[in-house]
Write a protein that holds these residues in place. Structure first.
Motif, short mmCIF file in Angstrom:
data_model
loop_
_atom_site.label_atom_id
_atom_site.label_comp_id
_atom_site.label_asym_id
_atom_site.label_seq_id
_atom_site.Cartn_x
_atom_site.Cartn_y
_atom_site.Cartn_z
N GLN A 50 0.83 -1.21 0.00
CA GLN A 50 0.00 0.00 0.00
C GLN A 50 0.86 1.25 0.00
O GLN A 50 0.56 2.21 -0.71
N LEU A 51 1.93 1.25 0.80
CA LEU A 51 2.83 2.39 0.82
C LEU A 51 3.51 2.57 -0.53
O LEU A 51 3.62 3.68 -1.04
N TYR A 52 3.93 1.48 -1.15
CA TYR A 52 4.55 1.53 -2.46
C TYR A 52 3.58 2.15 -3.47
O TYR A 52 3.96 3.03 -4.25
N ALA A 53 2.34 1.70 -3.46
CA ALA A 53 1.34 2.23 -4.39
C ALA A 53 1.10 3.72 -4.15
O ALA A 53 0.98 4.50 -5.10
N ALA A 54 1.05 4.11 -2.89
CA ALA A 54 0.83 5.53 -2.56
C ALA A 54 2.01 6.38 -3.02
O ALA A 54 1.81 7.46 -3.61
N VAL A 55 3.23 5.91 -2.77
CA VAL A 55 4.41 6.67 -3.18
C VAL A 55 4.47 6.76 -4.70
O VAL A 55 4.74 7.82 -5.26
N LEU A 95 4.44 10.20 -6.70
CA LEU A 95 5.56 10.55 -7.60
C LEU A 95 5.02 10.93 -8.98
O LEU A 95 5.49 11.91 -9.58
N LYS A 96 4.06 10.18 -9.46
CA LYS A 96 3.46 10.50 -10.76
C LYS A 96 2.81 11.88 -10.73
O LYS A 96 3.00 12.69 -11.65
N GLU A 97 2.10 12.19 -9.67
CA GLU A 97 1.47 13.51 -9.53
C GLU A 97 2.53 14.61 -9.45
O GLU A 97 2.36 15.69 -10.04
N ALA A 98 3.62 14.35 -8.74
CA ALA A 98 4.68 15.35 -8.61
C ALA A 98 5.33 15.63 -9.96
O ALA A 98 5.60 16.79 -10.30
N HIS A 99 5.56 14.59 -10.76
CA HIS A 99 6.11 14.78 -12.10
C HIS A 99 5.17 15.63 -12.95
O HIS A 99 5.62 16.51 -13.69
N ALA A 156 13.40 5.08 -3.26
CA ALA A 156 12.24 4.25 -2.92
C ALA A 156 12.55 2.76 -3.07
O ALA A 156 11.95 1.92 -2.40
N LYS A 157 13.51 2.43 -3.92
CA LYS A 157 13.87 1.03 -4.13
C LYS A 157 14.54 0.44 -2.89
O LYS A 157 14.52 -0.78 -2.69
N HIS A 158 15.17 1.29 -2.07
CA HIS A 158 15.93 0.82 -0.92
C HIS A 158 15.34 1.23 0.42
O HIS A 158 15.57 0.58 1.42
N ASP A 159 14.63 2.36 0.42
CA ASP A 159 14.07 2.91 1.66
C ASP A 159 12.75 3.59 1.34
O ASP A 159 12.69 4.80 1.14
N LEU A 160 11.70 2.79 1.27
CA LEU A 160 10.40 3.29 0.85
C LEU A 160 9.87 4.37 1.79
O LEU A 160 9.40 5.41 1.34
N ALA A 161 9.97 4.14 3.08
CA ALA A 161 9.46 5.11 4.05
C ALA A 161 10.26 6.42 3.96
O ALA A 161 9.68 7.52 4.01
N ALA A 217 9.18 8.30 0.94
CA ALA A 217 7.87 8.92 1.16
C ALA A 217 8.05 10.25 1.90
O ALA A 217 7.40 11.25 1.57
N ARG A 218 8.94 10.27 2.91
CA ARG A 218 9.19 11.51 3.65
C ARG A 218 9.83 12.57 2.75
O ARG A 218 9.46 13.74 2.79
N ARG A 219 10.79 12.14 1.94
CA ARG A 219 11.45 13.08 1.02
C ARG A 219 10.45 13.65 0.03
O ARG A 219 10.50 14.84 -0.31
N LEU A 220 9.54 12.81 -0.44
CA LEU A 220 8.53 13.27 -1.39
C LEU A 220 7.59 14.27 -0.73
O LEU A 220 7.19 15.26 -1.36
N GLU A 221 7.24 14.04 0.53
CA GLU A 221 6.41 15.00 1.26
C GLU A 221 7.11 16.37 1.34
O GLU A 221 6.48 17.41 1.13
N ARG A 222 8.40 16.36 1.66
CA ARG A 222 9.16 17.62 1.73
C ARG A 222 9.23 18.28 0.35
O ARG A 222 9.10 19.50 0.23
N PHE A 223 9.44 17.47 -0.69
CA PHE A 223 9.49 18.00 -2.05
C PHE A 223 8.18 18.71 -2.39
O PHE A 223 8.17 19.83 -2.89
N ASN A 224 7.05 18.03 -2.11
CA ASN A 224 5.74 18.62 -2.41
C ASN A 224 5.49 19.87 -1.57
O ASN A 224 4.90 20.84 -2.07
#
Length: 76
Positions: free
Chosen positions: A8-13, A17-21, A48-53, A56-63
């Motif tokens: 579920q976390l993978y799908a959410a990330v 990511l698609k939305e951010a692009h 995300a391939k090595h540290d999904l969580a 996810a945090r980095r993507l939150e900061r990016f957004n």
């Protein structure tokens, strides 16, 4: 099951990511800034391939940075 939560976390990330692009492509910024933002997203994708969580945090900061209008310097 822990595996289901990870999926579920993978799908959410992946979705975020698609939305951010999409957001980055739509920005009215110089091409160098767009390239720098795209590189940041690629780094998050690779992470995300090595540290999904962590990704996810980095993507939150990016957004959050995008929401606040904080963009990297244009590449020269």
């Amino acid at each position: 099951m822990e595996h289901d939560g990870q999926l579920q976390l993978y799908a959410a990330v992946a979705s975020r990511l698609k939305e951010a692009h999409t957001r980055v492509r739509a920005l009215q910024v110089p091409e160098g800034v767009r390239m720098a933002l795209t590189r940041k997203l690629l780094v998050i994708t690779a992470a995300a391939k090595h540290d999904l969580a962590g990704a996810a945090r980095r993507l939150e900061r990016f957004n959050a940075d995008l929401d606040e209008g904080r963009f990297p310097e244009e590449d020269g």
